[in-house]
Design a protein around this motif. Sequence first.
Motif, PDB file in Angstrom:
ATOM      1  N   MET A   1       1.105  -1.065  -0.209  1.00  0.00           N
ATOM      2  CA  MET A   1       0.105   0.163   0.055  1.00  0.00           C
ATOM      3  C   MET A   1       1.009   1.112  -0.770  1.00  0.00           C
ATOM      4  N   ASP A   2      -0.021   2.329  -0.497  1.00  0.00           N
ATOM      5  CA  ASP A   2       1.225   3.633  -0.488  1.00  0.00           C
ATOM      6  C   ASP A   2       1.059   4.344   0.680  1.00  0.00           C
ATOM      7  N   VAL A   3       2.173   5.274   1.199  1.00  0.00           N
ATOM      8  CA  VAL A   3       2.743   5.835   2.037  1.00  0.00           C
ATOM      9  C   VAL A   3       2.570   7.183   1.763  1.00  0.00           C
ATOM     10  N   TYR A   4       1.931   7.793   2.248  1.00  0.00           N
ATOM     11  CA  TYR A   4       1.633   9.478   1.783  1.00  0.00           C
ATOM     12  C   TYR A   4       2.558  10.219   2.516  1.00  0.00           C
ATOM     13  N   ARG A   5       3.790  11.318   2.368  1.00  0.00           N
ATOM     14  CA  ARG A   5       4.409  12.023   3.529  1.00  0.00           C
ATOM     15  C   ARG A   5       3.410  13.370   2.929  1.00  0.00           C
ATOM     16  N   PHE A   6       3.752  13.844   3.843  1.00  0.00           N
ATOM     17  CA  PHE A   6       2.597  15.757   4.243  1.00  0.00           C
ATOM     18  C   PHE A   6       4.608  15.825   3.805  1.00  0.00           C
ATOM     19  N   PHE A   7       3.505  17.469   3.153  1.00  0.00           N
ATOM     20  CA  PHE A   7       4.939  18.313   3.076  1.00  0.00           C
ATOM     21  C   PHE A   7       5.195  19.858   4.702  1.00  0.00           C
ATOM     22  N   VAL A   8       6.097  20.686   5.040  1.00  0.00           N
ATOM     23  CA  VAL A   8       6.615  21.317   5.965  1.00  0.00           C
ATOM     24  C   VAL A   8       7.279  22.160   5.302  1.00  0.00           C
ATOM     25  N   ALA A   9       6.711  23.506   4.483  1.00  0.00           N
ATOM     26  CA  ALA A   9       7.848  24.322   3.938  1.00  0.00           C
ATOM     27  C   ALA A   9       8.575  23.361   2.731  1.00  0.00           C
ATOM     28  N   GLY A  10       8.062  23.403   1.657  1.00  0.00           N
ATOM     29  CA  GLY A  10       8.501  22.317   0.904  1.00  0.00           C
ATOM     30  C   GLY A  10       9.648  21.313   1.090  1.00  0.00           C
ATOM     31  N   GLU A  11       9.321  20.233   1.984  1.00  0.00           N
ATOM     32  CA  GLU A  11       9.940  18.924   3.062  1.00  0.00           C
ATOM     33  C   GLU A  11       9.608  18.395   2.789  1.00  0.00           C
ATOM     34  N   VAL A  12       9.714  16.980   2.374  1.00  0.00           N
ATOM     35  CA  VAL A  12       8.920  16.010   2.507  1.00  0.00           C
ATOM     36  C   VAL A  12       8.901  15.809   3.945  1.00  0.00           C
ATOM     37  N   VAL A  13       7.793  15.123   4.709  1.00  0.00           N
ATOM     38  CA  VAL A  13       7.828  14.778   5.873  1.00  0.00           C
ATOM     39  C   VAL A  13       7.536  13.425   6.327  1.00  0.00           C
ATOM     40  N   GLY A  14       7.431  12.615   7.346  1.00  0.00           N
ATOM     41  CA  GLY A  14       7.499  11.289   7.128  1.00  0.00           C
ATOM     42  C   GLY A  14       6.895  11.386   9.021  1.00  0.00           C
ATOM     43  N   SER A  15       5.885  10.472   9.452  1.00  0.00           N
ATOM     44  CA  SER A  15       6.010  10.491  10.158  1.00  0.00           C
ATOM     45  C   SER A  15       5.734   8.404  11.410  1.00  0.00           C
ATOM     46  N   GLU A  16       5.727   7.807  11.813  1.00  0.00           N
ATOM     47  CA  GLU A  16       5.275   6.818  12.677  1.00  0.00           C
ATOM     48  C   GLU A  16       3.949   6.681  12.350  1.00  0.00           C
ATOM     49  N   ARG A  17       3.706   7.837  12.877  1.00  0.00           N
ATOM     50  CA  ARG A  17       1.467   7.740  13.488  1.00  0.00           C
ATOM     51  C   ARG A  17       0.815   7.970  11.876  1.00  0.00           C
ATOM     52  N   ARG A  18      -0.354   6.853  11.308  1.00  0.00           N
ATOM     53  CA  ARG A  18      -0.688   7.097  10.188  1.00  0.00           C
ATOM     54  C   ARG A  18      -2.369   6.735  10.142  1.00  0.00           C
ATOM     55  N   PHE A  19      -2.572   7.562   9.196  1.00  0.00           N
ATOM     56  CA  PHE A  19      -4.209   7.317   9.052  1.00  0.00           C
ATOM     57  C   PHE A  19      -4.710   6.776   7.688  1.00  0.00           C
ATOM     58  N   ALA A  20      -5.392   6.061   7.507  1.00  0.00           N
ATOM     59  CA  ALA A  20      -6.294   5.362   6.255  1.00  0.00           C
ATOM     60  C   ALA A  20      -6.905   5.862   5.813  1.00  0.00           C
ATOM     61  N   VAL A  21      -6.836   6.236   4.722  1.00  0.00           N
ATOM     62  CA  VAL A  21      -8.085   7.098   3.015  1.00  0.00           C
ATOM     63  C   VAL A  21      -8.557   5.481   3.308  1.00  0.00           C
ATOM     64  N   ARG A  22     -10.004   5.459   2.641  1.00  0.00           N
ATOM     65  CA  ARG A  22     -10.493   4.190   2.773  1.00  0.00           C
ATOM     66  C   ARG A  22     -11.184   4.404   1.450  1.00  0.00           C
ATOM     67  N   PHE A  23     -11.567   3.718   0.107  1.00  0.00           N
ATOM     68  CA  PHE A  23     -12.646   3.593  -1.306  1.00  0.00           C
ATOM     69  C   PHE A  23     -13.799   3.858  -0.696  1.00  0.00           C
ATOM     70  N   PRO A  24     -14.732   5.016  -0.377  1.00  0.00           N
ATOM     71  CA  PRO A  24     -16.251   4.787  -0.448  1.00  0.00           C
ATOM     72  C   PRO A  24     -17.067   4.242  -0.405  1.00  0.00           C
ATOM     73  N   TYR A  25     -16.670   3.459  -2.187  1.00  0.00           N
ATOM     74  CA  TYR A  25     -17.488   2.036  -2.695  1.00  0.00           C
ATOM     75  C   TYR A  25     -17.593   1.230  -1.520  1.00  0.00           C
ATOM     76  N   ASP A  26     -16.357   0.404  -0.888  1.00  0.00           N
ATOM     77  CA  ASP A  26     -16.383  -0.542  -0.119  1.00  0.00           C
ATOM     78  C   ASP A  26     -15.826  -0.475   0.788  1.00  0.00           C
ATOM     79  N   GLY A  27     -15.321   0.260   1.450  1.00  0.00           N
ATOM     80  CA  GLY A  27     -14.390   0.390   2.369  1.00  0.00           C
ATOM     81  C   GLY A  27     -12.986   0.229   2.304  1.00  0.00           C
ATOM     82  N   SER A  28     -12.222  -0.643   1.733  1.00  0.00           N
ATOM     83  CA  SER A  28     -11.602  -0.692   1.250  1.00  0.00           C
ATOM     84  C   SER A  28     -10.021   0.300   1.119  1.00  0.00           C
ATOM     85  N   SER A  29      -8.417   0.120   1.624  1.00  0.00           N
ATOM     86  CA  SER A  29      -7.545   0.771   1.918  1.00  0.00           C
ATOM     87  C   SER A  29      -7.387   1.596   0.467  1.00  0.00           C
ATOM     88  N   VAL A  30      -7.693   2.504   0.543  1.00  0.00           N
ATOM     89  CA  VAL A  30      -6.114   3.184  -0.426  1.00  0.00           C
ATOM     90  C   VAL A  30      -5.250   3.571  -0.512  1.00  0.00           C
TER      91      VAL A  30
END
Length: 348
Positions: A1-30
Amino acid sequence: MDVYRFFVAGEVVGSERRFAVRFPYDGSSVAEVCQPEENDFEKAVSAAVVAHEDGPQPAHARVAILEKAAALIESRVNGLAQTITLEAGKVIKDAKVEVNRAANTLRLSADALRNLKQKVVRCDIAQGSEGRFGILMRFPVGVLFAITPFNFPLNLVCHKLGPAIAAGCPVVLKPSRKTPLSAIKLAEILYEAGLDRRFLSVLPSSSELAERYVGDERFAALSFTGSSAVGWHLKGRFSGRRVTLECGGNAAAIVCADCDIERAVARCALAPFTNAGQVCISLQRLLVERHIYDTFLERLLEKVRKLRLGDPRNPETDVGPMIDDAAVRKAKEWVEEALERGAKALTP
């Protein structure tokens, strides 16, 4: 599964804490998305303040950035549309429309900057003011805090970022946690187009963390799109500064007896159900002149029954899912309340 990091002033930042984005049609993790913390917000706001103090890129460069970003969006229509469909449940044909509208939003922002003129004001009206004149100039207001909803996860983000880039304002963007992927991809496009990376941070944080920063006086302006209750609450926290709210509506249509009835039926059959009704101008009340009421209703129901429900990835689908179970429950409650108060269900 793809992991998306976010941007702080253009810098790519990751973290151990994550949340899932789900496909509303069937609830599967995107995808999984790294979750920003308070120190990420602090770094983003501090960097934005410094960027504002240093000043924006020249106007010609900002125009070029917006134009290039629009072209990059258009070159990636299919991929961006698929992302919108997977995270928001929007039917793919409507998702493609949103992508093209997003590109147009950035181009319109570039046009606004091109046409932004200084204004010479006459100041020789009063005696003793001969030979005097004033020059009206516009300057970036400061750091913008932008908060966007789930229903147009690309174009409504462009509604915030396009004008801000044109004006030369740094932005801290908080996209909906239900649909953050499009915003993250848009940031990548803007950086690729040449935007000074300090001028944009993308923080898909919790609402509670974002609300704590609404009161931060380093923000000069707040732009919020979402529910009326939340919008007015945030405005109260942002007292004394510039606030722009785009909140929910209660849209009506009036159908007159001399209308083009086929065109009116076609529009009124689709307007309540676009994006499963999750649009701020979605048709909620329909007033039809008595003379054509029966004919209009018969044709409207015929059209509505032909709408194709199903998997939003299917190009033939007209109506996809709502964003989540909570949205479904709320809609169900509204229908039940209407029936209890005497409304009549005209379709199954």
